[in-house]
Scaffold this motif. Structure first.
Motif, short mmCIF file in Angstrom:
data_model
loop_
_atom_site.label_atom_id
_atom_site.label_comp_id
_atom_site.label_asym_id
_atom_site.label_seq_id
_atom_site.Cartn_x
_atom_site.Cartn_y
_atom_site.Cartn_z
N ASP A 1 0.80 -1.23 0.00
CA ASP A 1 0.00 0.00 0.00
C ASP A 1 0.83 1.28 0.00
O ASP A 1 0.27 2.37 -0.20
CB ASP A 1 -0.92 0.02 1.23
CG ASP A 1 -1.91 -1.13 1.25
OD1 ASP A 1 -2.12 -1.75 0.19
OD2 ASP A 1 -2.47 -1.42 2.33
N ASP A 2 2.12 1.19 0.21
CA ASP A 2 2.96 2.38 0.33
C ASP A 2 3.10 3.10 -1.00
O ASP A 2 3.41 2.49 -2.03
CB ASP A 2 4.34 1.97 0.85
CG ASP A 2 5.24 3.17 1.08
OD1 ASP A 2 5.07 3.85 2.10
OD2 ASP A 2 6.10 3.42 0.20
N ALA A 3 2.88 4.42 -1.00
CA ALA A 3 2.91 5.20 -2.24
C ALA A 3 4.30 5.25 -2.85
O ALA A 3 4.45 5.20 -4.09
CB ALA A 3 2.41 6.62 -1.97
N GLY A 4 5.34 5.34 -2.02
CA GLY A 4 6.70 5.40 -2.55
C GLY A 4 7.11 4.10 -3.22
O GLY A 4 7.74 4.11 -4.29
N ILE A 5 6.75 2.98 -2.60
CA ILE A 5 7.07 1.69 -3.22
C ILE A 5 6.29 1.52 -4.52
O ILE A 5 6.83 1.01 -5.51
CB ILE A 5 6.76 0.55 -2.24
CG1 ILE A 5 7.73 0.61 -1.06
CG2 ILE A 5 6.84 -0.81 -2.93
CD1 ILE A 5 7.47 -0.42 0.01
N TYR A 6 5.05 1.97 -4.54
CA TYR A 6 4.29 1.89 -5.79
C TYR A 6 5.02 2.59 -6.93
O TYR A 6 5.12 2.06 -8.04
CB TYR A 6 2.89 2.52 -5.61
CG TYR A 6 2.26 2.86 -6.94
CD1 TYR A 6 1.83 1.84 -7.80
CD2 TYR A 6 2.17 4.18 -7.39
CE1 TYR A 6 1.29 2.13 -9.04
CE2 TYR A 6 1.64 4.47 -8.63
CZ TYR A 6 1.21 3.45 -9.45
OH TYR A 6 0.70 3.75 -10.70
N GLN A 7 5.54 3.79 -6.68
CA GLN A 7 6.24 4.53 -7.73
C GLN A 7 7.45 3.74 -8.24
O GLN A 7 7.71 3.69 -9.45
CB GLN A 7 6.69 5.90 -7.21
CG GLN A 7 5.55 6.88 -6.97
CD GLN A 7 4.81 7.28 -8.25
OE1 GLN A 7 5.39 7.26 -9.33
NE2 GLN A 7 3.56 7.64 -8.12
N GLN A 8 8.17 3.11 -7.33
CA GLN A 8 9.34 2.33 -7.74
C GLN A 8 8.93 1.08 -8.53
O GLN A 8 9.57 0.72 -9.51
CB GLN A 8 10.14 1.94 -6.50
CG GLN A 8 10.76 3.13 -5.78
CD GLN A 8 11.39 2.74 -4.45
OE1 GLN A 8 11.71 1.58 -4.22
NE2 GLN A 8 11.58 3.72 -3.57
N VAL A 9 7.85 0.44 -8.09
CA VAL A 9 7.35 -0.73 -8.82
C VAL A 9 6.90 -0.32 -10.22
O VAL A 9 7.19 -1.01 -11.21
CB VAL A 9 6.19 -1.39 -8.03
CG1 VAL A 9 5.46 -2.42 -8.90
CG2 VAL A 9 6.71 -2.04 -6.76
N LYS A 10 6.20 0.79 -10.31
CA LYS A 10 5.72 1.27 -11.62
C LYS A 10 6.90 1.54 -12.54
O LYS A 10 6.86 1.17 -13.73
CB LYS A 10 4.89 2.54 -11.43
CG LYS A 10 4.30 3.07 -12.74
CD LYS A 10 3.48 4.33 -12.52
CE LYS A 10 4.36 5.51 -12.19
NZ LYS A 10 3.62 6.79 -12.22
N GLU A 11 7.95 2.16 -12.04
CA GLU A 11 9.13 2.42 -12.86
C GLU A 11 9.80 1.11 -13.29
O GLU A 11 10.25 0.99 -14.43
CB GLU A 11 10.12 3.29 -12.09
CG GLU A 11 9.65 4.73 -11.90
CD GLU A 11 10.62 5.54 -11.06
OE1 GLU A 11 11.68 4.98 -10.69
OE2 GLU A 11 10.32 6.71 -10.75
N HIS A 12 9.82 0.14 -12.39
CA HIS A 12 10.47 -1.13 -12.73
C HIS A 12 9.72 -1.87 -13.84
O HIS A 12 10.33 -2.29 -14.82
CB HIS A 12 10.57 -2.02 -11.50
CG HIS A 12 11.11 -3.38 -11.81
ND1 HIS A 12 12.43 -3.61 -12.16
CD2 HIS A 12 10.50 -4.61 -11.83
CE1 HIS A 12 12.61 -4.90 -12.40
NE2 HIS A 12 11.46 -5.52 -12.20
N ILE A 13 8.43 -2.01 -13.70
CA ILE A 13 7.71 -2.77 -14.71
C ILE A 13 7.57 -1.99 -16.02
O ILE A 13 7.46 -2.59 -17.09
CB ILE A 13 6.32 -3.23 -14.22
CG1 ILE A 13 5.36 -2.05 -14.07
CG2 ILE A 13 6.44 -4.02 -12.93
CD1 ILE A 13 3.95 -2.49 -13.75
#
Length: 239
Positions: A211-223
């Protein structure tokens, strides 16, 4: 001496210039993103991804490209991997995509890695994400029962086979995220994989990583492949 052209001649010259000027290139149509298949962890279901999936939709991912898969976590990870293979084949057939991205939490890392390594999944997965995955086992699995829990215990036959040889096989882009405050994966060094991009998060509890917004941004950049990343070798896990 100033020469004034007849209006009719001026119009003709302007028309000729318009035809001679090269037409502006039309913008290239953007291709849809890879479908994302979310794989939850033990004793959970697809609703665990509601917040992250909503963020993807807000950032332009079509709803039919986001698949919050649910499976029975009481079954073995090998059985789950086979069902994941069927699910990904259905997603590829329905969307016409060449590959999917797989985003996992906790135990979902294990079945998806078995799919990638032993069921040919590396040919169908572009990017893979593990959020707090017990990739080398977790001591807390000694407190739960059933095939999946036995497989999550450090030193299990399942994990020994899964981690033998190349931990990140094929052309799939692997990434993990782990927290020193996890509270469930023990030891926390279990998450990182050799050959993956391994990232330590802020102090977050196990369930908060989805649920963390910062991790989401990193995941989005990775995929999305937004930035070239260099794999980082993890510290040796405690087995």
């Amino acid at each position: 001496m100033n020469v004034t052209m007849p209006r009719s001649l001026t119009a003709v010259l302007l028309a000729m210039a318009a035809f001679a000027a090269p037409a502006a290139a039309a913008p290239a149509p953007s291709s849809p993103p890879d479908p994302v298949v979310f794989v939850h962890g033990w004793n959970s279901d697809g609703t665990a991804w509601n917040i992250m999936a909503d963020r993807f939709r807000s950032d332009g991912w079509p709803a039919d490209r986001l698949h919050q898969w649910t499976y029975p976590s009481s079954q073995s990870n090998t059985t789950t991997a086979s069902r994941l293979a069927d699910t990904i084949d259905r997603v590829l057939a329905s969307t016409g995509a060449d590959k999917v991205d797989v985003v996992t939490h906790s135990m979902g890392s294990l079945s998806s890695r078995h799919y990638l390594k032993d069921l040919g999944g590396d040919a169908k997965v572009d990017a893979w994400v593990s959020l707090a995955g017990p990739n080398h086992g977790t001591e807390t699995a000694r407190w739960c029962g059933g095939p999946a829990c036995v497989e999550m215990r450090p030193g299990s036959a399942f994990l020994q086979a899964l981690n033998s040889g190349d931990e990140t096989p094929g052309a799939t882009r692997y990434a993990t995220w782990w927290s020193s405050c996890d509270g469930i994966v023990s030891p926390v060094t279990s998450v990182a994989l050799t050959g993956a991009v391994n990232t330590q998060t802020p102090c977050l509890r196990h369930q908060a990583l989805t649920d963390d917004a910062g991790i989401y941004q990193q995941v989005k950049e990775h995929i999305g492949g937004a930035a070239a990343q260099v794999p980082v070798a993890p510290a040796p896990p405690v087995r």
